[in-house]
Structures are given as structure tokens and as C-alpha cells.
Scaffold this motif. Sequence first.
Motif, PDB file in Angstrom:
ATOM      1  N   ARG A 107       0.854  -1.191   0.000  1.00 43.88           N
ATOM      2  CA  ARG A 107       0.000   0.000   0.000  1.00 43.88           C
ATOM      3  C   ARG A 107       0.892   1.243   0.000  1.00 43.88           C
ATOM      4  NH1 ARG A 107      -3.105  -1.368   3.882  1.00 43.88           N
ATOM      5  NH2 ARG A 107      -4.767  -2.083   2.495  1.00 43.88           N
ATOM      6  N   LEU A 108       0.604   2.196  -0.883  1.00 42.68           N
ATOM      7  CA  LEU A 108       1.427   3.390  -1.052  1.00 42.68           C
ATOM      8  C   LEU A 108       0.557   4.635  -0.988  1.00 42.68           C
ATOM      9  CD1 LEU A 108       4.153   4.776  -1.909  1.00 42.68           C
ATOM     10  CD2 LEU A 108       3.376   4.484  -4.280  1.00 42.68           C
ATOM     11  N   SER A 109       0.939   5.579  -0.129  1.00 45.87           N
ATOM     12  CA  SER A 109       0.253   6.872  -0.098  1.00 45.87           C
ATOM     13  C   SER A 109       1.270   7.979  -0.285  1.00 45.87           C
ATOM     14  CB  SER A 109      -0.501   7.067   1.225  1.00 45.87           C
ATOM     15  OG  SER A 109       0.391   7.162   2.314  1.00 45.87           O
ATOM     16  N   ARG A 110       0.846   9.047  -0.934  1.00 46.53           N
ATOM     17  CA  ARG A 110       1.673  10.235  -1.130  1.00 46.53           C
ATOM     18  C   ARG A 110       0.942  11.428  -0.554  1.00 46.53           C
ATOM     19  NH1 ARG A 110       5.244   9.293  -5.631  1.00 46.53           N
ATOM     20  NH2 ARG A 110       6.216   7.280  -5.171  1.00 46.53           N
ATOM     21  N   SER A 111       1.652  12.274   0.167  1.00 39.97           N
ATOM     22  CA  SER A 111       1.029  13.443   0.781  1.00 39.97           C
ATOM     23  C   SER A 111       1.993  14.619   0.799  1.00 39.97           C
ATOM     24  CB  SER A 111       0.558  13.117   2.205  1.00 39.97           C
ATOM     25  OG  SER A 111       1.622  12.626   2.986  1.00 39.97           O
ATOM     26  N   ASP A 112       1.445  15.787   1.060  1.00 35.77           N
ATOM     27  CA  ASP A 112       2.225  17.023   1.147  1.00 35.77           C
ATOM     28  C   ASP A 112       2.042  17.636   2.529  1.00 35.77           C
ATOM     29  OD1 ASP A 112       2.882  16.773  -1.538  1.00 35.77           O
ATOM     30  OD2 ASP A 112       1.253  18.073  -2.207  1.00 35.77           O
ATOM     31  N   ILE A 113       3.169  18.065   3.131  1.00 34.70           N
ATOM     32  CA  ILE A 113       3.120  18.784   4.394  1.00 34.70           C
ATOM     33  C   ILE A 113       4.056  19.981   4.304  1.00 34.70           C
ATOM     34  CG2 ILE A 113       2.584  16.711   5.723  1.00 34.70           C
ATOM     35  CD1 ILE A 113       5.523  16.736   6.680  1.00 34.70           C
ATOM     36  N   ASP A 114       4.007  20.836   5.291  1.00 33.09           N
ATOM     37  CA  ASP A 114       4.976  21.928   5.406  1.00 33.09           C
ATOM     38  C   ASP A 114       6.372  21.310   5.536  1.00 33.09           C
ATOM     39  OD1 ASP A 114       6.672  23.955   6.338  1.00 33.09           O
ATOM     40  OD2 ASP A 114       5.132  24.856   7.586  1.00 33.09           O
ATOM     41  N   PRO A 115       7.329  21.703   4.682  1.00 35.57           N
ATOM     42  CA  PRO A 115       8.673  21.126   4.780  1.00 35.57           C
ATOM     43  C   PRO A 115       9.284  21.215   6.173  1.00 35.57           C
ATOM     44  CG  PRO A 115       8.464  22.392   2.768  1.00 35.57           C
ATOM     45  CD  PRO A 115       7.219  22.642   3.553  1.00 35.57           C
ATOM     46  N   ALA A 116       8.911  22.218   6.930  1.00 39.38           N
ATOM     47  CA  ALA A 116       9.447  22.362   8.282  1.00 39.38           C
ATOM     48  C   ALA A 116       8.939  21.279   9.229  1.00 39.38           C
ATOM     49  CB  ALA A 116       9.092  23.737   8.840  1.00 39.38           C
ATOM     50  N   LYS A 117       7.913  20.513   8.804  1.00 36.01           N
ATOM     51  CA  LYS A 117       7.318  19.500   9.671  1.00 36.01           C
ATOM     52  C   LYS A 117       7.741  18.074   9.306  1.00 36.01           C
ATOM     53  CE  LYS A 117       3.202  22.244  10.782  1.00 36.01           C
ATOM     54  NZ  LYS A 117       1.708  22.289  10.758  1.00 36.01           N
ATOM     55  N   VAL A 118       8.744  17.913   8.448  1.00 37.41           N
ATOM     56  CA  VAL A 118       9.161  16.570   8.042  1.00 37.41           C
ATOM     57  C   VAL A 118       9.631  15.754   9.244  1.00 37.41           C
ATOM     58  CG1 VAL A 118      10.919  15.277   6.765  1.00 37.41           C
ATOM     59  CG2 VAL A 118       9.648  17.102   5.636  1.00 37.41           C
ATOM     60  N   ASP A 119      10.431  16.351  10.100  1.00 34.42           N
ATOM     61  CA  ASP A 119      10.910  15.609  11.271  1.00 34.42           C
ATOM     62  C   ASP A 119       9.761  15.238  12.198  1.00 34.42           C
ATOM     63  OD1 ASP A 119      13.601  15.499  10.541  1.00 34.42           O
ATOM     64  OD2 ASP A 119      14.037  17.442  11.455  1.00 34.42           O
ATOM     65  N   ALA A 120       8.788  16.130  12.346  1.00 37.16           N
ATOM     66  CA  ALA A 120       7.614  15.824  13.168  1.00 37.16           C
ATOM     67  C   ALA A 120       6.828  14.664  12.564  1.00 37.16           C
ATOM     68  CB  ALA A 120       6.722  17.057  13.297  1.00 37.16           C
ATOM     69  N   ALA A 121       6.704  14.651  11.232  1.00 44.01           N
ATOM     70  CA  ALA A 121       6.008  13.555  10.561  1.00 44.01           C
ATOM     71  C   ALA A 121       6.732  12.237  10.777  1.00 44.01           C
ATOM     72  CB  ALA A 121       5.891  13.851   9.066  1.00 44.01           C
ATOM     73  N   ALA A 122       8.054  12.261  10.677  1.00 40.42           N
ATOM     74  CA  ALA A 122       8.843  11.050  10.893  1.00 40.42           C
ATOM     75  C   ALA A 122       8.667  10.529  12.311  1.00 40.42           C
ATOM     76  CB  ALA A 122      10.314  11.333  10.601  1.00 40.42           C
TER      77      ALA A 122
END
Length: 205
Positions: A107-122
Motif C-alpha cells: 500500500r502506497l500513499s503520497r502526501s504534502d506537508i509543510d517542509p518544516a514538519k518533516v521531522d515531526a512527521a517522521a
Amino acid sequence: MFVRTVYATGDPDRIGPTLEGLATEAVDLLSGQPGYRGYGLFADRTVGKITMGSWWESAQAERDSDAALGTRRRELLAPLAGTVTTDVWEAVATAPPGVAGPGAMFRLSRSDIDPAKVDAAAEIFQDQVLPVLEKKPGFVTGAMLADRATGRLSVGSIYADRASFDAARGPTADSRAHALAALGGTLRSLEEFEVVLLDRRTPQA
């Protein structure tokens, strides 16, 4: 680690020869390159879609392998005779490598977030999402990939069989919705593929 993904589409009637060529040659070609850490090949035979990813221990190893193997990759994809898109990502959160045999699903999903929140997403994926997924029957492995410059995310999960894959669809949807709401993100795509081949190596110390 860094991951080069390829997304190819074309006539479904011509997907077979392309998959056969990739399954036969890809791992041997890639594993001969310094820094190789894994490869996955996934297909939607009905629509005529292939996605694949190769894993590398450094950005330089990814670039060097692309320079060495780009021509052969294009030759192997040629039978599909459609569109080809290549991206490079940083693997920001991963489950341990797993083994997937016949019948496994991706299963593959693609999404967009604020680049400043990449570490928070991880952090959310590693600490909140993966522990839930890892308790699901049939879960094999999963990862979050990111393009830090743009805030694009690519999240994939693999299950050992169709039954466990289907059973996880609802809980995964809830986890994805909650995570994106917390991050203020936007889902761009959600796709499902069969696992044609999976080769993942444990990172060296």
C-alpha cells in the motif's frame, strides 16, 4: 538511507515482459553497486502500473548507482512503452526489513506537508503509526520517505497476504487521517500493488 523510486505506466498487455526483465536482472545489477541496501518491485497489472524503489546507504551511493545503471533501467522499462517518473527520497522512518513471498501486497500513499514538519512527521510515523502496524497480523515492513525541500511524503507498507492487507485497510486509513490532521497535511494519492519482488538488507553498523 536514500531511496530512488521509479513510477512507470503503460499498456497493461505489455507489463508482463517488463516485470519479468526487472525481476530477473534488477537485484543482480543493483547489488553490484556500492552502498546497495535493498530493492522492491510492485505492480498493478490491471491498470498497467509499476513502482519500484532501490535503497542506498548514502546520497552519493544513490547518485553513483543512477549514473551507472540509468541506461539499463530505461532498457528494462522500454517494453511497457509508457511514462516513467523518477524521484529521490530520504528514508526518515522505517520498520525493520522483512521478507515477502508470493501473494504479498503493498500500500502506497503520497502526501504534502509543510517542509518544516518533516521531522515531526517522521516522529509520528516511527513512534505512533509503526507500533500499531507492527501488531497487525501479516505486517511485513513499512517506511516513510521524504523530500525535505518540498515537504512531499511517500509512505509504504507491505503485508504478507491479501487477507491481512485487506484487514489493515480501515485501521491504516484512520492512522493516516489522524497523522495528516495533526500535521496540517494533504493526501495526494493512495494506491495498492502486488509485491513482485522484495530484497531488503539489514543496514551495516
